[in-house]
Design an enzyme around this catalytic site. Sequence first.
Site, short mmCIF file in Angstrom:
data_model
loop_
_atom_site.label_atom_id
_atom_site.label_comp_id
_atom_site.label_asym_id
_atom_site.label_seq_id
_atom_site.Cartn_x
_atom_site.Cartn_y
_atom_site.Cartn_z
N GLY A 1 -44.89 70.97 -36.81
CA GLY A 1 -46.31 70.73 -37.82
C GLY A 1 -45.60 70.72 -39.06
O GLY A 1 -44.94 71.93 -39.58
N ASP B 1 -47.49 63.80 -41.62
CA ASP B 1 -46.22 64.77 -42.18
C ASP B 1 -45.81 64.16 -43.24
O ASP B 1 -44.96 64.90 -43.95
CB ASP B 1 -45.25 64.14 -40.87
CG ASP B 1 -45.79 65.12 -39.56
OD1 ASP B 1 -46.57 64.57 -38.81
OD2 ASP B 1 -45.09 66.08 -39.52
N ASN C 1 -47.71 60.22 -39.31
CA ASN C 1 -48.10 61.23 -38.19
C ASN C 1 -47.65 61.08 -36.97
O ASN C 1 -46.98 60.03 -36.85
CB ASN C 1 -49.99 61.53 -38.51
CG ASN C 1 -50.23 62.69 -37.74
OD1 ASN C 1 -49.83 63.60 -37.88
ND2 ASN C 1 -51.25 62.53 -36.78
O1 MRU Z 1 -43.45 66.69 -33.79
P1 MRU Z 1 -44.65 67.65 -34.25
O2 MRU Z 1 -45.25 68.40 -33.33
O3 MRU Z 1 -44.08 68.76 -35.45
O4 MRU Z 1 -45.60 66.74 -35.03
C1 MRU Z 1 -46.66 67.25 -35.71
C2 MRU Z 1 -47.67 66.17 -36.24
O5 MRU Z 1 -47.51 65.19 -36.04
C3 MRU Z 1 -48.88 67.02 -36.83
O6 MRU Z 1 -49.86 66.08 -36.68
C4 MRU Z 1 -48.57 67.05 -38.24
O7 MRU Z 1 -47.24 67.51 -38.59
C5 MRU Z 1 -49.67 67.70 -39.24
S1 MRU Z 1 -49.65 69.21 -39.00
C6 MRU Z 1 -50.82 69.96 -39.91
#
Ligand code: MRU
Length: 353
Positions: free
Chosen positions: A54, A242, A252
């Site tokens: 995240g 992201d 995202n």
């Molecule tokens: O691969 P990840 O689990 O790190 O991806 C996370 C996401 O895409 C979330 O939607 C994004 O980081 C927003 S978190 C508040």
Amino acid sequence: MGDMEPGIAMKPIEWLDNKLKIVDQTRLPEHIIYLELDDHRDVVLAIRELKIRGAPAIGVAAAYGIALGARQIDTDDVNRFKSELEQIMQDFSDARPTAVNLFRSIERLRKVAALYKTVDKIREALVDEAIAIHTEEEMATQQLSELGAQLIKSGSTILTHCNAGPLATAGSGTALGVIIEAHKSGKSIDVIATETRPLLQGARLTAWELLQEGIPTTLITDSMSGYFMRQGRVDCIIVGADRITANGDAANKIGTYTLAVLAKENGIPFFIAAPTSTVDLSLKSGAEIPIEERDGDEITCIAGIRIAPQGVRAANPAFDVTPHQYITALITEKGVAREPYIDTLNKLITEVT
Ligand code: MRU
């Protein structure tokens, strides 16, 4: 370890002075395992392997990880110290490419390190800066959650993708923060959570966090979302991000773009909730965002069990970019931005508060 009582707040990331304590998100929800990391290389690995994940949580973990690494450098010579610190920062830069929060943290710590002339002072200042980053994310996610909750009508069914809850932010959450705040304010909310292949952050983490909060939640596979939208069973969509570029394009979790296009087709508002630490005004558009490509094993296997024939090729982009014209509003701690994002976002970020 084991099941947690509903309502007990979990700290996904905690600084214990000489260690970083994290919840291993790859083991949730079956097992609640805390890891105490005292080597910055383990923090880099934890980010790469999604034990911490995240965008905001990655930024917070990297900041603490660098502070940890600074303690491991065995020299009093400030020049040697700074060059080893630079290598540690590089290790974190290489961990994951898409979430800008990681790079923002590194940049902040680099600037702080440049201010001091003794090793002890730098070590101390890096810890303080990491704590400041963590505290700012806690405050920002709480503020944006409260702002976003005002946009949610009671009786709404909200679809969300991936996991953008407290686990992903080391704070109140972004998309889930908005949903949780709306629920806490007494609104009647129903959530549809997509499972989020390949690594199932929706099924494992979002469903778990929402149930902890007592919010009615229905889990669907990613490919069912269009069906639910077309049936009129989704009132709005909220996801995290992201990296958001100057024109409002947002990267995202893979599958977000598909949801946004389907939302527009079906007349459903599509919101992105993110702290301003996720906004990258240095990039003009989403075409410039580096998209992480992960190992094909994450596609050919589920939970370590192979499901595809040996020898098949697998592609695994971890994120996609939603063009700004599909985004109804961007919810940040500084306010809610709407088109034209090129003006509104810039104003939000640069405005003195
Ligand atoms: O691969 P990840 O689990 O790190 O991806 C996370 C996401 O895409 C979330 O939607 C994004 O980081 C927003 S978190 C508040």
